[in-house]
Write an enzyme that holds these catalytic residues in place. Sequence first.
Site, PDB file in Angstrom:
ATOM      1  N   HIS A 207       0.782  -1.236   0.000  1.00  0.00           N
ATOM      2  CA  HIS A 207       0.000   0.000   0.000  1.00  0.00           C
ATOM      3  C   HIS A 207       0.817   1.290   0.000  1.00  0.00           C
ATOM      4  O   HIS A 207       0.259   2.371  -0.012  1.00  0.00           O
ATOM      5  CB  HIS A 207      -1.014   0.014   1.154  1.00  0.00           C
ATOM      6  CG  HIS A 207      -0.397   0.325   2.494  1.00  0.00           C
ATOM      7  ND1 HIS A 207       0.243  -0.618   3.236  1.00  0.00           N
ATOM      8  CD2 HIS A 207      -0.301   1.480   3.202  1.00  0.00           C
ATOM      9  CE1 HIS A 207       0.690  -0.073   4.358  1.00  0.00           C
ATOM     10  NE2 HIS A 207       0.382   1.216   4.366  1.00  0.00           N
TER      11      HIS A 207
HETATM   12  C1  UD1 Z   1      -1.550   5.833   6.666  1.00  0.00           C
HETATM   13  C2  UD1 Z   1      -0.156   6.244   7.142  1.00  0.00           C
HETATM   14  C3  UD1 Z   1       0.799   5.082   6.946  1.00  0.00           C
HETATM   15  C4  UD1 Z   1       0.273   3.799   7.601  1.00  0.00           C
HETATM   16  C5  UD1 Z   1      -1.130   3.517   7.074  1.00  0.00           C
HETATM   17  C6  UD1 Z   1      -1.697   2.290   7.779  1.00  0.00           C
HETATM   18  C7  UD1 Z   1       0.326   8.672   6.840  1.00  0.00           C
HETATM   19  C8  UD1 Z   1       1.126   9.630   6.070  1.00  0.00           C
HETATM   20  N1  UD1 Z   1       0.367   7.367   6.403  1.00  0.00           N
HETATM   21  O1  UD1 Z   1      -1.441   5.612   5.260  1.00  0.00           O
HETATM   22  O2  UD1 Z   1       2.037   5.395   7.535  1.00  0.00           O
HETATM   23  O3  UD1 Z   1       1.120   2.719   7.277  1.00  0.00           O
HETATM   24  O4  UD1 Z   1      -1.967   4.658   7.330  1.00  0.00           O
HETATM   25  O5  UD1 Z   1      -2.825   1.787   7.140  1.00  0.00           O
HETATM   26  O6  UD1 Z   1      -0.315   9.030   7.793  1.00  0.00           O
HETATM   27  N2  UD1 Z   1      -8.898   5.654   2.764  1.00  0.00           N
HETATM   28  C9  UD1 Z   1     -10.156   5.111   2.707  1.00  0.00           C
HETATM   29  N3  UD1 Z   1     -10.723   4.713   3.876  1.00  0.00           N
HETATM   30  C10 UD1 Z   1     -10.119   4.837   5.066  1.00  0.00           C
HETATM   31  C11 UD1 Z   1      -8.838   5.401   5.117  1.00  0.00           C
HETATM   32  C12 UD1 Z   1      -8.241   5.791   3.957  1.00  0.00           C
HETATM   33  O7  UD1 Z   1     -10.752   4.979   1.657  1.00  0.00           O
HETATM   34  O8  UD1 Z   1     -10.708   4.438   6.086  1.00  0.00           O
HETATM   35  C13 UD1 Z   1      -8.252   6.067   1.506  1.00  0.00           C
HETATM   36  C14 UD1 Z   1      -8.580   7.483   1.115  1.00  0.00           C
HETATM   37  O9  UD1 Z   1      -8.656   7.518  -0.270  1.00  0.00           O
HETATM   38  C15 UD1 Z   1      -7.376   8.273   1.584  1.00  0.00           C
HETATM   39  C16 UD1 Z   1      -6.257   7.268   1.353  1.00  0.00           C
HETATM   40  O10 UD1 Z   1      -6.850   6.002   1.672  1.00  0.00           O
HETATM   41  O11 UD1 Z   1      -7.196   9.443   0.878  1.00  0.00           O
HETATM   42  C17 UD1 Z   1      -5.041   7.463   2.168  1.00  0.00           C
HETATM   43  O12 UD1 Z   1      -5.359   7.362   3.555  1.00  0.00           O
HETATM   44  P1  UD1 Z   1      -4.364   7.989   4.651  1.00  0.00           P
HETATM   45  O13 UD1 Z   1      -4.815   7.658   6.002  1.00  0.00           O
HETATM   46  O14 UD1 Z   1      -4.103   9.409   4.343  1.00  0.00           O
HETATM   47  O15 UD1 Z   1      -3.010   7.231   4.386  1.00  0.00           O
HETATM   48  P2  UD1 Z   1      -2.717   5.676   4.309  1.00  0.00           P
HETATM   49  O16 UD1 Z   1      -2.274   5.403   2.932  1.00  0.00           O
HETATM   50  O17 UD1 Z   1      -3.775   4.806   4.886  1.00  0.00           O
END
Ligand code: UD1
Length: 355
Positions: A207
């Site tokens: 991811h």
């Molecule tokens: C985040 C952390 C990463 C960690 C990961 C664990 C940062 C910079 N990154 O990455 O270090 O390893 O969490 O899972 O904080 N989204 C959904 N549903 C959700 C959450 C996210 O659809 O419940 C999608 C959205 O499109 C969002 C994207 O995932 O924009 C990214 O989510 P985000 O929490 O910003 O970063 P992760 O890639 O999950």
Amino acid sequence: MSYILTIVGARPQFVKAAVVSEALSDLNIPEKIIHTGQHYDHEMSTIFWEELNIPVPALNLGIGSGSHGEQTGIMLQKLESYILQEPELPTALMVYGDTNSTLAGALVASKLHIPVIHVEAGLRSFNKAMPEEINRIMTDHISDILFCSSDQGVKQLKREGISKGVFNVGDVMYDALLTFSEIAKQKVSLSDITSLKKDQFILTTIHRPSNTDNEDHLKNIMEAFSKIEQQILWPVHPRNKNKIEQLDLPANLVLSEPVSYFEMMVLLNNCQKVITDSGGLQKEAYWMKKQCITVRNETEWIETLDGKWNTLTGPYAERIVRAVNSNPETNWVPLYGQGFSSSDIANIIKKQLKS
Ligand code: UD1
């Protein structure tokens, strides 16, 4: 002592908070938890709180998705307002790991002169292209109590001029794994999650934006998967769902929705090997005595590389396949503590913050 304010927002932080909250409660240290809402889907958030029995958060900021600046900025604003309208400031604010929620929590506290406690301090990938690397460096440098998972973290902080308030306590994720993996076994069976059979599949999670947002890297990873004999189970992060489903997928690849912590424990226990770019899963694979193939060029968890229990391949097909077809070369030794990290953390907090 008044109370500890804990900030969590993403999947791995819920797991870490579960065991530390329990340990704080055992010592009668009051705690309030705020969920930033960075992860918000049922499978990414709610299910973890339910399974791990984490105390209900005092507030969910409901931040949701956004660019890094937007996400962190809104968290800063909302966290600050929440803290300032409380009748009493927290004794300290606690953050975990390296996400945007970690940085936002630490920054708000430090500007309000509230001591910052960082769990999982001193980790470095030395790759500043990763948002997590920026988050952890910044957080460590404004923290007052820093809990490291190993001696490497302590040494790294020292190199960066931080030695006060630093403790090597081992890894709270090991506590979580020891606490919950037996319960998981009783509550979930492999056939509830997949039709794949014990020891006959490889578990993967990919991811990191450096892999999923780069077409060539993703293509290389798919090529590697197509050349691996075993079936490969991939619980897909929602961010990548659309992108992955549009790819020409190898026949041995089985996609699934994101899995809960209990389901992950059961999958780890039953899989043959792990291929991942996640930080936490590298350690969990090790603790479960499974070989890990890490699709990155660097790891924060360098101890796992000893004896080829973990191999760094980068996003290169041939290297991934070669690593999957090899085996660990040494006996397993315990890493990152003995499973008492959370109670050590609670005891140290109690001592350090004595009112
Ligand atoms: C985040 C952390 C990463 C960690 C990961 C664990 C940062 C910079 N990154 O990455 O270090 O390893 O969490 O899972 O904080 N989204 C959904 N549903 C959700 C959450 C996210 O659809 O419940 C999608 C959205 O499109 C969002 C994207 O995932 O924009 C990214 O989510 P985000 O929490 O910003 O970063 P992760 O890639 O999950």
